[in-house]
Design a protein around this motif. Sequence first.
Motif: not given
Length: 824
Positions: A611-638
């Motif tokens: 099987q193969l997994t494809l995943g993608l994560t997007h992160r956004y940080f404030r100007s001071n380096g603190e995380p604002l959000w992160d979003v991840s999506l993924g799916q397995l292919f057999y």
Amino acid sequence: MSRKRPRSMPNPNACDNAKPFKIPAQQPARPFRAARGQLIKLLSMLLIVGNSSGARSETAAEMDWQPRNLLTPAQLQLLKPACHGAYVDPFDNSPAPDPANTLIEIEAGSADMNETHIELGKGVRVQQGPRVIQAEHMLFNKATEKAAMTGDVYIRQAGSLITGESASVNMVGNEAEFTNGSFVAHETHMRGTAGRLAHEASGKLVLEDGTFTSCEPNDKAWLLAGKNLTIDPESLQGYGRDVVVYVGGLPVLYTPYIRFPIGNTRQSGLLTPSIGTVDGGLDIAQPWYWNIAPNQDATITPRYVAGRGAMLELEYRHLGYTSENIVQFSTLPKDSGDEDNEALIASGDETLTSHKDETRWLMQFDHRGGFQQPWYSDINYGEVSDIDFLRELPAASFNVANETYLTQAARFGYDFTNWHVSANVYNAQNLLVDVDDSYRRLPQIQAEGNYRLGDFGTSLYHEYVHFGHSDTHRLNGNTIITGERARIDYQLNYQRDASWGFIRPSMGVQGMSYQLDQDQLRSDADNKPALSTHYASLDSGLVFENSNGQQTLEPRLFYLFRQYTDHKALFNVTDDGQDVNFDTSPLTFGYDQLFRKRRFTGGDRLDDANQLTLGLTHRYFRSNGEPLWDVSLGQLFYFDDRRVGLNEESDTSQESDIAGQFSASLSDNIRSLGSVQYNPKTKKLMRASYGLHYTNDNWLFNLGYRYAREQQLATGDLSQKIDQLDLSFFLPAGNQWRLLGRSFYDIDEQRELETFIGFEYDSCCYRIRTVARRWLDAQLALTEDDRPYDQGLFFEIELLGLGSSGKRIENLLKDSIFGYDQDR
């Protein structure tokens, strides 16, 4: 509002009619030196008396009390929101004086000395740094070394203050006595009065016809009064005879003898009671705390439950250099029986069991050892006399939750340089009537070695387990398979992490073998099956940043291959068609599961994969380096069917559901997180969860939602549909009131699972909590429609500075309201 200093209280910073003390010219110098030495000795004695005060005074409190608007920012930081002010020591920041080097200043309006006495009058003031003695008149007897002071006697020591109409001091016996005395101790926020206040040679303070409290001036929300009260400043304990506790001006408790703590220090004494009602019956518990030693204590709690009888709860705690231990025990010697339950049983209700005239008990032992050591030990053992104990008699004074099973386990281990070795025994007492008992692991032995050479590493895992079982509660008479299992898992891996991403290939081999008890198997079944497989994986990811570094895009690729091995030797091995499965179940599917090397927990299946997994994560940080959000999506292919399962069924799907998760810090006080599972073929939402948390110094709010669609499991059973909303809060309603509550609701069944509402009132010197609760009793559920409700009203009061209350409401809030802190 500010308060005026009473006219009878001397000014701590001046003596209105006093003049600097001067020796008349006709007096010889030598007697002055002798008198000065005796005054210094007198001062030293009086300072001991002032320092031994463990409480405070009405008049002294008026003088040292500062309202909130006059406090400094640093003082406000230490002040509780419910308090209107604080007792402030005017010499709070003054360093402790060195008697050998600090100048003693003596002022008096008049002075007279002869061969036998030293007499100072018209306002006397003696000061050495922050130590002050004042009186209208002082007479010192040189022969007896006794001093008598009259006229608003005032003695201040850093952190404490004593006043009285008059005082006498025996310097030889190190004793002192005040008439109509009052006292204040700034740090512990205690004050009090006494008709006669005596300082004994031992250092104890004795109050005749005395009182004390931690409440603010002119506030007598609670007051402890007694004909004879003794305060020990060294141990911070108090003793009393003929003592009455007043709450709101009303006597609520009389005791011929009492022992109690002073302040917040851990001390022996009565704690305030816990009062409640369950299904209309009174439930009251009165804990007594015993401070055995600095590293040992116990809480002894007599308890009465209406309809059940008198019971006793005990908790013992021990903290050693390398371990900590907690023993908890609760017993009801003879259950009187609940009338409602007995009536239902008599009418034919088979879901209930009568425990009338039975001795019922609960025991819990928790141990953690090996602090700062290469070895460790961990024991968690709980047992009850019957499966209804926690439902009908939940512990009032210690934290044993309303669990569905009680763990009985012990684990011991040792960490070598490259190896970790452990031995474990495990059992669980099942408290549900419609669920089979779990397997016992007696014992489980594990050894794991880890070696690294640069970016290369190897893992060598070994396990041996003997699985036993008590079949007294097995369902439907099915055969219970027992036996032994041995496993190995050898792995070689490479790990390269960099700012641009990572790459982590690995390869390994797994094997397992059994020694099953033959008398439970079919005659033709193999009682010594052995299986093995090999596997390889590649986990890799890249990190792309935008120009200012505030956003990243992180694609991830994970490939897994596991060789198929035939498991038919583990299926249908008994006459009634049971499979070998001691501890294995499917892992809950979610985003993290996309990147795991196994589909199952436990060790009875060597699952296959291509099987193969494809995943993608997007992160956004404030100007001071603190995380604002992160979003991840993924799916397995057999690429191949999954032929290994809990049973002999195969999984032929070509792709998994799409799984995602996210978290966001919407502000410094608001955090949101959630997960989702979506089936692209059926276009249906399979699972979802969402949580919103808001918190600051005074506010706490939680909103949660969980959803799971009914679907067929690998075992062939249907999963339970979940559609639940959970709301909880702890909110201020002014400086002194807090509203608290929870609503846990099942949308699908259209019924509440748990609901409680209550309030907390904090007056600065006492705290009241009241909670009305209704909750679904899941332990008796034989069918979905037969679940009964339990309900109760609980009340706790805590007299701050005298002792803490029970733990029932506190534990409920910690278990039910995410983020709740009892010290907030």
